[in-house]
Design a protein around this motif. Sequence first.
Motif, PDB file in Angstrom:
ATOM      1  N   LEU A 166       1.620   8.761  15.315  1.00  0.00           N
ATOM      2  CA  LEU A 166       0.915   8.235  16.489  1.00  0.00           C
ATOM      3  C   LEU A 166       0.990   6.701  16.526  1.00  0.00           C
ATOM      4  CD1 LEU A 166      -0.877   8.787  18.961  1.00  0.00           C
ATOM      5  CD2 LEU A 166      -2.843   8.690  17.420  1.00  0.00           C
ATOM      6  N   SER A 167       0.791   6.059  15.391  1.00  0.00           N
ATOM      7  CA  SER A 167       0.878   4.595  15.318  1.00  0.00           C
ATOM      8  C   SER A 167       2.276   4.108  15.660  1.00  0.00           C
ATOM      9  CB  SER A 167       0.492   4.106  13.921  1.00  0.00           C
ATOM     10  OG  SER A 167      -0.829   4.428  13.628  1.00  0.00           O
ATOM     11  N   GLU A 168       3.281   4.818  15.171  1.00  0.00           N
ATOM     12  CA  GLU A 168       4.667   4.433  15.448  1.00  0.00           C
ATOM     13  C   GLU A 168       5.008   4.605  16.918  1.00  0.00           C
ATOM     14  OE1 GLU A 168       8.872   5.139  16.147  1.00  0.00           O
ATOM     15  OE2 GLU A 168       7.435   6.793  15.977  1.00  0.00           O
ATOM     16  N   VAL A 169       4.507   5.656  17.533  1.00  0.00           N
ATOM     17  CA  VAL A 169       4.758   5.886  18.958  1.00  0.00           C
ATOM     18  C   VAL A 169       4.110   4.776  19.794  1.00  0.00           C
ATOM     19  CG1 VAL A 169       4.235   7.429  20.899  1.00  0.00           C
ATOM     20  CG2 VAL A 169       5.100   8.366  18.746  1.00  0.00           C
ATOM     21  N   ILE A 170       2.898   4.412  19.461  1.00  0.00           N
ATOM     22  CA  ILE A 170       2.226   3.308  20.162  1.00  0.00           C
ATOM     23  C   ILE A 170       3.012   2.017  19.965  1.00  0.00           C
ATOM     24  CG2 ILE A 170       0.157   1.848  20.173  1.00  0.00           C
ATOM     25  CD1 ILE A 170      -1.415   4.489  19.484  1.00  0.00           C
ATOM     26  N   ALA A 171       3.403   1.741  18.724  1.00  0.00           N
ATOM     27  CA  ALA A 171       4.140   0.508  18.428  1.00  0.00           C
ATOM     28  C   ALA A 171       5.457   0.449  19.189  1.00  0.00           C
ATOM     29  CB  ALA A 171       4.391   0.404  16.924  1.00  0.00           C
ATOM     30  N   THR A 172       6.206   1.522  19.173  1.00  0.00           N
ATOM     31  CA  THR A 172       7.500   1.542  19.851  1.00  0.00           C
ATOM     32  C   THR A 172       7.335   1.405  21.362  1.00  0.00           C
ATOM     33  OG1 THR A 172       8.455   2.867  18.081  1.00  0.00           O
ATOM     34  CG2 THR A 172       9.624   2.870  20.184  1.00  0.00           C
ATOM     35  N   SER A 173       6.318   2.041  21.887  1.00  0.00           N
ATOM     36  CA  SER A 173       6.069   1.946  23.328  1.00  0.00           C
ATOM     37  C   SER A 173       5.725   0.519  23.740  1.00  0.00           C
ATOM     38  CB  SER A 173       4.941   2.901  23.721  1.00  0.00           C
ATOM     39  OG  SER A 173       5.331   4.230  23.419  1.00  0.00           O
ATOM     40  N   PHE A 174       4.960  -0.173  22.926  1.00  0.00           N
ATOM     41  CA  PHE A 174       4.638  -1.569  23.233  1.00  0.00           C
ATOM     42  C   PHE A 174       5.804  -2.498  22.924  1.00  0.00           C
ATOM     43  CE2 PHE A 174       0.407  -0.004  23.782  1.00  0.00           C
ATOM     44  CZ  PHE A 174      -0.120  -0.864  24.730  1.00  0.00           C
ATOM     45  N   LEU A 175       6.648  -2.123  21.960  1.00  0.00           N
ATOM     46  CA  LEU A 175       7.835  -2.931  21.673  1.00  0.00           C
ATOM     47  C   LEU A 175       8.712  -3.019  22.911  1.00  0.00           C
ATOM     48  CD1 LEU A 175       9.415  -4.454  19.455  1.00  0.00           C
ATOM     49  CD2 LEU A 175      10.515  -2.282  18.917  1.00  0.00           C
ATOM     50  N   ALA A 176       8.811  -1.921  23.640  1.00  0.00           N
ATOM     51  CA  ALA A 176       9.601  -1.920  24.873  1.00  0.00           C
ATOM     52  C   ALA A 176       9.020  -2.869  25.911  1.00  0.00           C
ATOM     53  CB  ALA A 176       9.672  -0.502  25.443  1.00  0.00           C
ATOM     54  N   LYS A 177       7.724  -3.098  25.846  1.00  0.00           N
ATOM     55  CA  LYS A 177       7.054  -4.001  26.796  1.00  0.00           C
ATOM     56  C   LYS A 177       7.004  -5.449  26.298  1.00  0.00           C
ATOM     57  CE  LYS A 177       5.605  -0.922  29.845  1.00  0.00           C
ATOM     58  NZ  LYS A 177       5.982  -0.950  31.228  1.00  0.00           N
ATOM     59  N   SER A 178       7.459  -5.704  25.065  1.00  0.00           N
ATOM     60  CA  SER A 178       7.343  -7.046  24.482  1.00  0.00           C
ATOM     61  C   SER A 178       8.350  -8.044  25.041  1.00  0.00           C
ATOM     62  CB  SER A 178       7.502  -6.976  22.966  1.00  0.00           C
ATOM     63  OG  SER A 178       8.857  -6.763  22.612  1.00  0.00           O
TER      64      SER A 178
END
Length: 110
Positions: A12-24
């Motif tokens: 779950l943490s990795e999915v959140i991180a990756t999803s926000f990485l796309a927005k970075s």
Amino acid sequence: MNNYLYLGLAILSEVIATSFLAKSNGFTNLAPTATALVGYTISFFLLSLTLRTVPTGVAYAIWSGVGIVLVSAVAYFWQGQKLDAPALIGMAMIVGGVLVINLFSKTAGH
């Protein structure tokens, strides 16, 4: 705490991180960048706790396989990414592989 719960929270943490990485935007947007970095830190910490008892290959297969499917789902619903039939078939195969490991492998350690 159950090691598979650690693994689920790591995913779950990795999915959140990756999803926000796309927005970075290449680490130029501060809030999504910070969210991604914190998410990855939490994810790797929880994965390290999982690896105390779950074999590395099994944990990584589950972590990466489930993560791929969930990140793709988030990207579809949140970022408007389209998924074609081959992508969906491939993800179904990944889910199948994770299920085979968990249901039939003695290596899974449960």
